[in-house]
Design an enzyme around this catalytic site. Structure first.
Site, short mmCIF file in Angstrom:
data_model
loop_
_atom_site.label_atom_id
_atom_site.label_comp_id
_atom_site.label_asym_id
_atom_site.label_seq_id
_atom_site.Cartn_x
_atom_site.Cartn_y
_atom_site.Cartn_z
N HIS A 20 0.64 -1.29 -0.06
CA HIS A 20 -0.08 -0.04 -0.17
C HIS A 20 0.80 1.38 -0.04
O HIS A 20 0.36 2.50 -0.40
CB HIS A 20 -0.83 0.09 1.18
CG HIS A 20 -2.20 0.70 0.90
ND1 HIS A 20 -2.33 1.60 0.24
CD2 HIS A 20 -3.64 0.33 1.45
CE1 HIS A 20 -3.73 2.11 0.11
NE2 HIS A 20 -4.51 1.07 0.69
N TYR A 72 -13.23 5.58 10.61
CA TYR A 72 -12.19 6.01 9.75
C TYR A 72 -13.01 5.60 8.40
O TYR A 72 -13.28 4.32 8.14
CB TYR A 72 -11.11 5.59 9.63
CG TYR A 72 -9.82 5.76 8.64
CD1 TYR A 72 -8.94 6.69 8.83
CD2 TYR A 72 -10.04 5.19 7.38
CE1 TYR A 72 -8.14 7.01 8.00
CE2 TYR A 72 -8.96 5.53 6.48
CZ TYR A 72 -7.98 6.30 6.72
OH TYR A 72 -7.03 6.72 5.85
N THR A 112 -4.77 10.53 -0.08
CA THR A 112 -6.29 10.43 0.61
C THR A 112 -6.47 11.13 1.93
O THR A 112 -5.64 11.83 2.09
CB THR A 112 -6.31 8.76 1.17
OG1 THR A 112 -5.45 8.56 2.11
CG2 THR A 112 -6.30 7.66 0.14
N SER A 119 -11.87 6.15 4.11
CA SER A 119 -11.03 6.80 3.37
C SER A 119 -11.61 7.57 2.09
O SER A 119 -12.55 7.08 1.58
CB SER A 119 -9.88 5.60 2.71
OG SER A 119 -9.08 6.23 1.87
#
Length: 670
Positions: free
Chosen positions: A384, A498, A511, A500
């Site tokens: 990632h 959270y 992001t 994104s």
């Protein structure tokens, strides 16, 4: 479709095209086997004119932060946070904002978040699987014959290479978000854009309600590896490789998929080489020392072991790691018959295996790993740090569409396994007892972690996108409200949440965080405990749900426009550390700790190619929620750790949350 020569005429100043477009082959009536797309708008046509990611005003960031922490703090802590932020606004915050602005001015080629965000990822010492690497599983090919493992793998490799070569040659279609596709997703739009200078192309596209997206991450889809280092990892790339890394039963192979001129090998040749890998691996058995497992451990431990492999053991290890593994265009994992198979009734074992498993047939450090199981189930597991979902999902969608609708390797194909010794190379790293013990320890640890990981799934047809849209509600807002309601019922609390949101509308955007736990969602959850049978109360609840939708839509819009608060506060904190300054009180506060301890971490992907997706909880006592709301159902795949957070209880409560919210919404459908 425009011809290659026309593309050359349009882009004479780009030497990549003239170098890459040397050879065209016609296979089975398909024109130009070498390229997936022949865009007459160059891939990076809008890149120069993309706007820069804005730095939010300090006052707006503090007010947005306060609004986000209010539902998760008691009144005393909230009042304390208000005082801390008041001091921050006239003190340390002003200085840090000036430093950030100066930093941004000196780096006008990029965004203020890009380097700090890379740094954050690469310094984290946690293992990649579960903590960072997400999973996307493709839908099956409806034509059963094409589900054969090697046939599907061959087609995925070919389409991947066609995508890569189109990207290199500037022939891949630019990534554009079309707000009004009928007006802008047309040949006429492209023809007009070709006449607009690149320096203003993005702003011209806005006139058509078309929003070009940053494509800087696309180049790192292929040929990239994350290299473990002590304290901080690094990313290396080789764009000139001609091979991929193939794993089978823990054995590593370097397999050429491009010829000497850089052209994609014929389907029968690629199929033959993959067939050779499987044949040799199955004949010789599983690797006794599956080195790939070491990519699943703590990054400092892996850094030490890799250094030991190259410096202490030596031999060919350094060359094999750098030239054959790190430099590979991507990783292809061909799982054996012992691996879990897809089952519609229970695909949790498959999900867990593709998400992380025991790590024996994976190399998690590659930017992209294609996984194809024995029954032809295909998935992408990606590292990632280099990029986000926009680039990966585009690649995922493109190769799925081509391999299911226009595959080059047919079931009738005859295997060509000539030159197999030269083009299929077993990567045999030299090891010793120390390395072998480390590998076995990693396998046992992975098995223990996976035993602790729970995945619970839910598919609910009574709540869907059509219902939400008919009422003018945001489907995503309704899903996020459902998560808050389920958590409140399961654990009687409101916590840091959270979601994104991409900022790819800006140059080198990454992001931003949407904070779905709001005072609006809290009001719905608190009021929903009353009797649903009371008509006046239904009207009140519906009004509160509509307000939730409005608030969530505004938060999402702010995040997409670079006006969230999370990345801004993160960047200010980075500046404080960069300049050796004492951290302001806000970063030591309970409010900051709570909002960043993301117990509920969520992500959604909308794709016709997606069968399922998953990721691990981002904190030990958290929930990782991969979700989707479609025209005929909504659903979620929820990960959690045993004895840390009860994922099953949450999913049970989520089902009742869906039921209660859908009953309210249906009451007001005309």
């Amino acid at each position: 479709m425009y011809s290659i020569m026309m593309a050359i005429n349009l882009r004479r100043h780009n030497p990549l095209i003239s170098n890459l477009i040397l050879c065209k082959r016609n296979l089975s009536g398909q024109s130009d086997y070498q390229f997936l797309q022949h865009s007459n708008l160059p891939t990076y046509y809008f890149q120069k004119s993309l706007p820069r990611l804005p730095i939010p005003k300090l006052k707006l960031t503090t007010s947005r932060f306060l609004a986000a922490v209010q539902p998760i703090l008691d009144q005393k802590e909230y009042d304390r946070t208000v005082r801390i932020l008041s001091d921050f606004l006239i003190g340390d915050g002003v200085e840090l904002q000036a430093l950030l602005q100066k930093y941004d001015n000196l780096n006008s080629h990029t965004s203020y978040i890009s380097e700090p965000w890379f740094d954050m990822y690469l310094r984290d010492r946690n293992p990649l699987p579960l903590n960072y690497n997400p999973l996307l599983i493709m839908k099956h090919d409806t034509k059963k014959a094409y589900q054969d493992q090697l046939l599907r793998a061959t087609n995925l490799v070919i389409s991947s290479m066609r995508f890569w070569r189109s990207l290199q040659a500037d022939l891949l279609e630019p990534e554009i978000y079309h707000l009004s596709a009928k007006k802008s997703d047309t040949q006429g739009f492209k023809n007009i854009m070709r006449l607009v200078p690149e320096r203003i192309a993005t702003y011209a596209a806005y006139a058509f309600k078309a929003f070009p997206l940053d494509m800087s991450q696309y180049k790192q889809l292929f040929g990239v590896s994350r290299i473990p280092g002590k304290g901080k990892d690094s990313l290396v790339q080789n764009e000139n490789s001609k091979h991929i890394l193939v794993l089978r039963a823990g054995n590593l192979y370097s397999v050429d998929v491009l010829d000497e001129e850089g052209n994609i090998e014929n389907p029968d040749v690629i199929l033959g080489r993959l067939h050779t890998v499987v044949k040799n691996s199955d004949a010789n058995g599983s690797s006794t020392v599956p080195i790939g497992t070491l990519t699943s451990i703590n990054r400092d431990e892996w850094a030490n072991l890799r250094k030991y492999l190259t410096d202490n053991i030596g031999g060919e290890n350094k060359r094999l790691l750098e030239r054959e593994i790190d430099a590979a265009l991507f990783c292809l994992c061909l799982d054996s018959n012992n691996s879990p198979r897809y089952s519609e009734e229970n695909f949790v074992p498959l999900l867990k295996d593709l998400l992380a498993g025991d790590g024996t047939n994976r190399w998690f450090d590659k930017s992209v790993s294609l996984i194809v199981t024995a029954d032809g189930t295909a998935a992408v597991n990606f590292e990632h740090s280099w990029g986000d979902g926009v680039a990966v999902l585009r690649y995922f969608n493109e190769i799925f569409e081509e391999t299911t609708n226009n595959a080059f390797a047919k079931p009738s194909i005859i295997v060509n396994d000539t030159e197999k010794i030269k083009c299929v190379r077993l990567i045999k790293l030299k090891t010793d007892t120390f390395v072998e013990n480390a590998v076995q320890k990693a396998i046992l640890k992975n098995k223990h972690i996976m035993h602790q990981l729970n995945i619970n799934t839910l598919k609910y047809p009574e709540l869907n996108k059509d219902i939400c849209k008919a009422l003018g509600l945001s489907p995503d807002a309704i899903m996020q409200l459902s998560f808050q309601l389920a958590y409140k019922r399961a654990f009687n609390d409101y916590v840091g949440t959270y979601e994104s949101c991409s900022t790819a509308a800006f140059r080198h955007g990454r992001t931003e965080t949407v904070r779905p736990c709001t005072m609006a969602t809290k009001r719905v959850c608190d009021n929903l405990e009353r009797s649903l049978a009371k008509q006046p109360h239904l009207s009140e609840l519906y009004a509160l749900i509509k307000q939730c939708s409005l608030v969530h839509t505004e938060l999402t819009k702010q995040a997409a426009m670079g006006q969230g608060f999370d990345r801004h506060l993160f960047a200010l904190r980075y500046q404080a550390k960069l300049h050796g300054k004492e951290l302001p009180a806000i970063y030591e506060s309970e409010a900051y700790a709570k909002i960043n301890h993301n117990i509920i971490s969520t992500s959604t992907l909308s794709s016709d190619a997606l069968l399922a997706g998953s990721f691990g909880p981002v904190v030990r006592d958290g929930l990782g929620i991969a979700y989707s709301i479609q025209n005929d159902y909504c659903g979620a795949i929820v990960s959690s750790y045993e004895n840390e957070r009860n994922g099953k209880e949450f999913v049970d409560c989520l089902q009742t949350a869906f039921r209660d919210i859908s009953s309210i919404l249906k009451h007001f459908l005309k």
